[in-house]
Scaffold this motif. Structure first.
Motif, mmCIF file in Angstrom:
data_model
loop_
_atom_site.group_PDB
_atom_site.id
_atom_site.type_symbol
_atom_site.label_atom_id
_atom_site.label_comp_id
_atom_site.label_asym_id
_atom_site.label_seq_id
_atom_site.Cartn_x
_atom_site.Cartn_y
_atom_site.Cartn_z
ATOM 1 N N LEU A 114 -40.223 -9.816 64.234
ATOM 2 C CA LEU A 114 -39.509 -9.142 63.156
ATOM 3 C C LEU A 114 -38.155 -9.791 62.957
ATOM 4 N N GLY A 115 -37.700 -9.811 61.722
ATOM 5 C CA GLY A 115 -36.357 -10.254 61.390
ATOM 6 C C GLY A 115 -35.589 -9.054 60.862
ATOM 7 N N LEU A 116 -34.289 -9.092 61.031
ATOM 8 C CA LEU A 116 -33.467 -7.956 60.657
ATOM 9 C C LEU A 116 -32.142 -8.449 60.105
ATOM 10 N N THR A 117 -31.746 -7.907 58.960
ATOM 11 C CA THR A 117 -30.390 -8.106 58.455
ATOM 12 C C THR A 117 -29.770 -6.720 58.304
ATOM 13 N N VAL A 118 -28.518 -6.606 58.631
ATOM 14 C CA VAL A 118 -27.820 -5.323 58.500
ATOM 15 C C VAL A 118 -26.436 -5.559 57.915
ATOM 16 N N ALA A 119 -25.996 -4.595 57.105
ATOM 17 C CA ALA A 119 -24.649 -4.645 56.553
ATOM 18 C C ALA A 119 -24.110 -3.227 56.445
ATOM 19 N N VAL A 120 -22.923 -3.031 56.999
ATOM 20 C CA VAL A 120 -22.231 -1.751 56.835
ATOM 21 C C VAL A 120 -21.604 -1.801 55.444
ATOM 22 N N GLY A 121 -22.023 -0.866 54.594
ATOM 23 C CA GLY A 121 -21.642 -0.939 53.195
ATOM 24 C C GLY A 121 -20.198 -0.623 52.879
ATOM 25 N N GLU A 122 -19.657 0.407 53.474
ATOM 26 C CA GLU A 122 -18.290 0.841 53.166
ATOM 27 C C GLU A 122 -17.312 0.189 54.141
ATOM 28 N N VAL A 153 -35.394 -11.030 65.489
ATOM 29 C CA VAL A 153 -34.370 -12.045 65.260
ATOM 30 C C VAL A 153 -33.398 -11.589 64.178
ATOM 31 N N MET A 154 -32.201 -12.102 64.271
ATOM 32 C CA MET A 154 -31.176 -11.926 63.245
ATOM 33 C C MET A 154 -30.582 -13.301 63.003
ATOM 34 N N GLU A 155 -30.014 -13.500 61.812
ATOM 35 C CA GLU A 155 -29.434 -14.807 61.525
ATOM 36 C C GLU A 155 -28.121 -14.674 60.762
ATOM 37 N N ALA A 169 -23.317 -7.168 71.480
ATOM 38 C CA ALA A 169 -23.120 -5.883 72.156
ATOM 39 C C ALA A 169 -24.335 -4.974 71.972
ATOM 40 N N GLY A 170 -25.084 -5.182 70.889
ATOM 41 C CA GLY A 170 -26.272 -4.382 70.611
ATOM 42 C C GLY A 170 -27.549 -4.926 71.222
ATOM 43 N N GLY A 171 -27.459 -6.015 72.013
ATOM 44 C CA GLY A 171 -28.627 -6.501 72.745
ATOM 45 C C GLY A 171 -29.218 -7.815 72.275
ATOM 46 N N PHE A 172 -28.598 -8.480 71.309
ATOM 47 C CA PHE A 172 -29.105 -9.767 70.825
ATOM 48 C C PHE A 172 -28.368 -10.906 71.512
ATOM 49 N N MET A 173 -29.100 -12.004 71.761
ATOM 50 C CA MET A 173 -28.507 -13.181 72.393
ATOM 51 C C MET A 173 -28.567 -14.359 71.435
ATOM 52 N N ALA A 174 -27.512 -15.156 71.426
ATOM 53 C CA ALA A 174 -27.473 -16.355 70.590
ATOM 54 C C ALA A 174 -28.500 -17.360 71.104
ATOM 55 N N ALA A 175 -29.277 -17.936 70.171
ATOM 56 C CA ALA A 175 -30.285 -18.919 70.552
ATOM 57 C C ALA A 175 -29.935 -20.316 70.040
ATOM 58 N N ASP A 176 -29.534 -20.419 68.759
ATOM 59 C CA ASP A 176 -29.272 -21.742 68.198
ATOM 60 C C ASP A 176 -28.614 -21.598 66.834
ATOM 61 N N GLU A 177 -27.870 -22.618 66.432
ATOM 62 C CA GLU A 177 -27.375 -22.668 65.067
ATOM 63 C C GLU A 177 -28.461 -23.287 64.202
ATOM 64 N N ILE A 178 -28.671 -22.693 63.021
ATOM 65 C CA ILE A 178 -29.732 -23.145 62.128
ATOM 66 C C ILE A 178 -29.188 -23.230 60.704
ATOM 67 N N MET A 179 -29.859 -24.013 59.854
ATOM 68 C CA MET A 179 -29.513 -24.092 58.428
ATOM 69 C C MET A 179 -30.474 -23.206 57.655
ATOM 70 N N LEU A 186 -26.447 -18.353 62.804
ATOM 71 C CA LEU A 186 -26.693 -18.297 64.238
ATOM 72 C C LEU A 186 -27.971 -17.503 64.460
ATOM 73 N N LEU A 187 -29.004 -18.149 64.967
ATOM 74 C CA LEU A 187 -30.231 -17.460 65.283
ATOM 75 C C LEU A 187 -29.989 -16.635 66.541
ATOM 76 N N MET A 188 -30.192 -15.335 66.437
ATOM 77 C CA MET A 188 -29.989 -14.426 67.559
ATOM 78 C C MET A 188 -31.294 -13.693 67.830
ATOM 79 N N VAL A 189 -31.602 -13.470 69.097
ATOM 80 C CA VAL A 189 -32.901 -12.934 69.483
ATOM 81 C C VAL A 189 -32.738 -11.745 70.431
ATOM 82 N N CYS A 190 -33.544 -10.728 70.192
ATOM 83 C CA CYS A 190 -33.682 -9.594 71.121
ATOM 84 C C CYS A 190 -35.137 -9.590 71.553
ATOM 85 N N LYS A 191 -35.388 -9.705 72.841
ATOM 86 C CA LYS A 191 -36.753 -9.721 73.355
ATOM 87 C C LYS A 191 -37.146 -8.358 73.863
ATOM 88 N N ARG A 192 -38.449 -8.084 73.791
ATOM 89 C CA ARG A 192 -38.980 -6.805 74.293
ATOM 90 C C ARG A 192 -38.618 -6.660 75.752
#
Length: 192
Positions: A114-122, A153-155, A169-179, A186-192
């Motif tokens: 799964l991929g995830l993007t998040v944005a705090v709107g206000e 993953v998040m990017e 802080a929420g449990g994702f680890m940096a894996a690699d810089e990607i285009m 920054l590709l970030m990964v949270c594993k089961r």
């Protein structure tokens, strides 16, 4: 010659259903964002906000957001979500199958990733620890909803240091810089 893994064939041919809307516990709630009315106008306004637009590059006109949300809701790849805290919508998120997204060209995606993007709107709701508090609950709910998913993953844009710290802080680890789409992420990964 590159060795062939039995997983390579699996990755190419296996498919996964559309991501499920996560069931979160109090004080959090998640639901699909509608492509009209209040939801459409809220998502549009949030993505126009300078603190979001600077990194998401989605300060689009209202009709484009309406088409995007409608397409996501009609498709199988992306689920647009509004996430509420104590009953108040605070986060726009997109949950997607990473193997069917551009990010899959940057790492060896599995069908159920799964991929995830998040944005705090206000802007007034930023710097309150919302994302770092949400992510462990959200990833637990996503793994529970899809027992075949082993990675989320998040990017984030590499310049978005605040988001990267929250994701770590929420449990994702940096894996690699990607285009991705003309930006360095920054590709970030949270594993089961």
């Amino acid at each position: 010659m590159k060795p062939v893994s039995h997983l390579d064939s699996y990755r190419e041919h296996a498919t996964a259903e559309a991501p499920s809307v996560p069931e979160l516990t109090h004080p959090w709630q998640a639901r699909l964002a509608r492509a009209d009315g209040y939801d459409l106008h809220l998502v549009h306004r949030w993505n126009q906000a300078p603190h979001v637009a600077a990194f998401s590059h989605r300060a689009w006109a209202l009709p484009r957001w309406q088409r995007r949300l409608a397409d996501h809701l009609a498709g199988e790849d992306v689920r647009p979500l509004l996430i509420s805290w104590h009953g108040r919508p605070v986060i726009y998120a997109e949950l997607y199958r990473a193997a069917r997204d551009a990010v899959a060209r940057c790492y060896r995606a599995r069908p159920h990733d799964l991929g995830l993007t998040v944005a705090v709107g206000e802007l007034a709701m930023t710097d309150r620890g919302l994302v770092r508090a949400l992510l462990p609950r959200l990833t637990d709910a996503l793994f529970e909803a899809d027992p075949h998913c082993t990675r989320i993953v998040m990017e984030p844009d590499v310049r978005n240091k605040r988001a990267i710290k929250s994701f770590e802080a929420g449990g994702f680890m940096a894996a690699d810089e990607i285009m991705l789409s003309g930006r360095v992420a920054l590709l970030m990964v949270c594993k089961r």
